[in-house]
Design a protein around this motif. Sequence first.
Motif, PDB file in Angstrom:
ATOM      1  N   GLU A  17      -1.999   5.534   1.386  1.00 15.57           N
ATOM      2  CA  GLU A  17      -2.224   4.936   0.167  1.00 15.57           C
ATOM      3  C   GLU A  17      -1.837   6.207  -0.882  1.00 15.57           C
ATOM      4  OE1 GLU A  17      -4.446   5.392  -2.635  1.00 15.57           O
ATOM      5  OE2 GLU A  17      -5.726   7.137  -1.859  1.00 15.57           O
ATOM      6  N   LEU A  18      -0.996   5.711  -1.967  1.00 16.94           N
ATOM      7  CA  LEU A  18      -0.497   6.641  -3.205  1.00 16.94           C
ATOM      8  C   LEU A  18      -1.287   6.544  -4.459  1.00 16.94           C
ATOM      9  CD1 LEU A  18       3.200   6.691  -2.114  1.00 16.94           C
ATOM     10  CD2 LEU A  18       1.344   8.401  -1.487  1.00 16.94           C
ATOM     11  N   LEU A  19      -2.512   5.939  -4.368  1.00 19.07           N
ATOM     12  CA  LEU A  19      -2.967   5.756  -5.677  1.00 19.07           C
ATOM     13  C   LEU A  19      -4.023   7.063  -5.895  1.00 19.07           C
ATOM     14  CD1 LEU A  19      -3.433   3.788  -8.190  1.00 19.07           C
ATOM     15  CD2 LEU A  19      -5.515   2.711  -6.889  1.00 19.07           C
ATOM     16  N   SER A  20      -4.516   7.612  -4.819  1.00 17.88           N
ATOM     17  CA  SER A  20      -5.184   8.831  -5.027  1.00 17.88           C
ATOM     18  C   SER A  20      -4.282   9.974  -5.858  1.00 17.88           C
ATOM     19  CB  SER A  20      -5.627   9.338  -3.774  1.00 17.88           C
ATOM     20  OG  SER A  20      -6.584   8.369  -3.098  1.00 17.88           O
ATOM     21  N   TYR A  21      -4.805  10.686  -6.867  1.00 16.26           N
ATOM     22  CA  TYR A  21      -4.132  11.759  -7.434  1.00 16.26           C
ATOM     23  C   TYR A  21      -4.658  13.222  -7.140  1.00 16.26           C
ATOM     24  CZ  TYR A  21      -1.488  13.955 -11.097  1.00 16.26           C
ATOM     25  OH  TYR A  21      -0.658  14.959 -11.748  1.00 16.26           O
ATOM     26  N   ILE A  48       0.833  -1.305  -0.099  1.00 17.62           N
ATOM     27  CA  ILE A  48       0.049   0.059  -0.044  1.00 17.62           C
ATOM     28  C   ILE A  48       0.747   1.319   0.114  1.00 17.62           C
ATOM     29  CG2 ILE A  48      -1.591   1.205   1.276  1.00 17.62           C
ATOM     30  CD1 ILE A  48      -2.656  -1.337   2.376  1.00 17.62           C
ATOM     31  N   GLU A  49       1.899   1.412   0.823  1.00 21.77           N
ATOM     32  CA  GLU A  49       2.526   2.489   1.045  1.00 21.77           C
ATOM     33  C   GLU A  49       3.434   2.865  -0.137  1.00 21.77           C
ATOM     34  OE1 GLU A  49       2.715   4.243   3.920  1.00 21.77           O
ATOM     35  OE2 GLU A  49       1.521   2.997   5.036  1.00 21.77           O
ATOM     36  N   HIS A  50       4.028   1.847  -0.897  1.00 19.62           N
ATOM     37  CA  HIS A  50       4.841   2.230  -1.904  1.00 19.62           C
ATOM     38  C   HIS A  50       4.467   1.378  -3.253  1.00 19.62           C
ATOM     39  CE1 HIS A  50       7.737   3.717   0.814  1.00 19.62           C
ATOM     40  NE2 HIS A  50       7.458   2.702   1.697  1.00 19.62           N
ATOM     41  N   SER A  51       3.142   1.167  -3.285  1.00 20.68           N
ATOM     42  CA  SER A  51       2.430   0.354  -4.482  1.00 20.68           C
ATOM     43  C   SER A  51       3.034  -1.171  -4.312  1.00 20.68           C
ATOM     44  CB  SER A  51       2.509   0.840  -5.602  1.00 20.68           C
ATOM     45  OG  SER A  51       3.818   0.529  -6.469  1.00 20.68           O
ATOM     46  N   ALA A  52       2.269  -2.027  -4.688  1.00 18.18           N
ATOM     47  CA  ALA A  52       2.622  -3.546  -4.824  1.00 18.18           C
ATOM     48  C   ALA A  52       3.843  -3.796  -5.698  1.00 18.18           C
ATOM     49  CB  ALA A  52       1.380  -4.297  -5.200  1.00 18.18           C
ATOM     50  N   ARG A  97      -4.502   6.865   6.901  1.00 14.10           N
ATOM     51  CA  ARG A  97      -5.917   6.535   7.127  1.00 14.10           C
ATOM     52  C   ARG A  97      -6.036   5.217   7.560  1.00 14.10           C
ATOM     53  NH1 ARG A  97      -8.451  11.940   6.375  1.00 14.10           N
ATOM     54  NH2 ARG A  97     -10.190  10.423   6.876  1.00 14.10           N
ATOM     55  N   MET A  98      -7.126   5.119   8.090  1.00  8.09           N
ATOM     56  CA  MET A  98      -7.709   3.624   8.820  1.00  8.09           C
ATOM     57  C   MET A  98      -7.955   2.812   7.875  1.00  8.09           C
ATOM     58  SD  MET A  98      -6.750   3.412  12.214  1.00  8.09           S
ATOM     59  CE  MET A  98      -6.384   4.266  13.519  1.00  8.09           C
TER      60      MET A  98
END
Length: 351
Positions: free
Chosen positions: A138-142, A78-82, A149-150
Amino acid sequence: MIDDIRKILGEEAKDLLTHECTTIAKDRIHAPGPDFIDRTFAPSDRNNRVLANLSRLYNHGRLGGTGYLSILPVDQGIEHSAGASFAPNPDYFDPENIVQLALEGGCNGVTSTLGVLGSVSRRYAHRIPFFVKLNHNELLSYPNRYDQRMFASVEQAWNMGAVGVGATIYFGSEESNRQIEEVSEAFHHAHELGLFTVLWCYLRNSAFKHEGTDYHTAADLTSQANHLGVTIEADLIKQKAPKTSAPGFKALEFGKTDDRVYETLSSEHPIDMTRYQVAGCYMGRIGLINSGGPSGENDTQQAVKTAVINKRAGGTGLISGRKAFQRPRREGIQLLHAIQDVYRCDEIGLA
């Protein structure tokens, strides 16, 4: 064992293995040991179920019974993308391989996401201590935002048979006040259910990079983050290894400090800087586990170096993920064992 460690450390061996702290003396800290839970947690307000789950963690794996910890953390999906995390070794897209690495690597426990641990909990939760990371960035939001976030609840961790929960607070960020409240509430509930708590005490603010120096890993600021973490009753503090003794509070011109922090309580030596981080953890009453950092060149040397610094400073262990899972399993196991051997080596003591 000590000869192998000296060989790995190379030219830095003498300095790291013979340094003596003249800042905060070793007899002033609560050092790890086989009786650590009885000595530090038993007199606290933690209930017997928390003590029992802490005992499971401290008594598992190659470091079981020593008072030291070696933990495998894998929340990078999640933190750095799979893709960024697991492309170097696609086997670790499969959660079972993550847990197997922790088992075969002799770790005290494994921490990951709700989904990773939940997907294999019936097979493995009784075989190795699980603790669930509750929140993530999470870093998918742009555009990207840096906000924990929980993603999971304490009840979900308890239901799968986990023995603890973990969370991150980005101290210094605009969202830190909300994160402090959320995590404090979650940790209180976790203790009610008998789960121990682990806090990733990270600093996050673009202003902390100032005039060419990155104060996100400054000894004074990270120690204060640790102190905030133990204030909300984290049972373990995860912190990045300190990289600079430069006075962050003074350079950034905020907060309050004291000249003695820089003149007598810490120095430029990495063991002294890490001991000041230990001081922020109630002088070691709450264990400090330093992170292993990203994978790259000389991973084993860097991991062993960090472990020696942490142990000699009075820390409780290392939590190393990418250095272990972004390589073939056999190499990952060897790296984890190299870290653990530092804590198993009686010839490496407090500075």
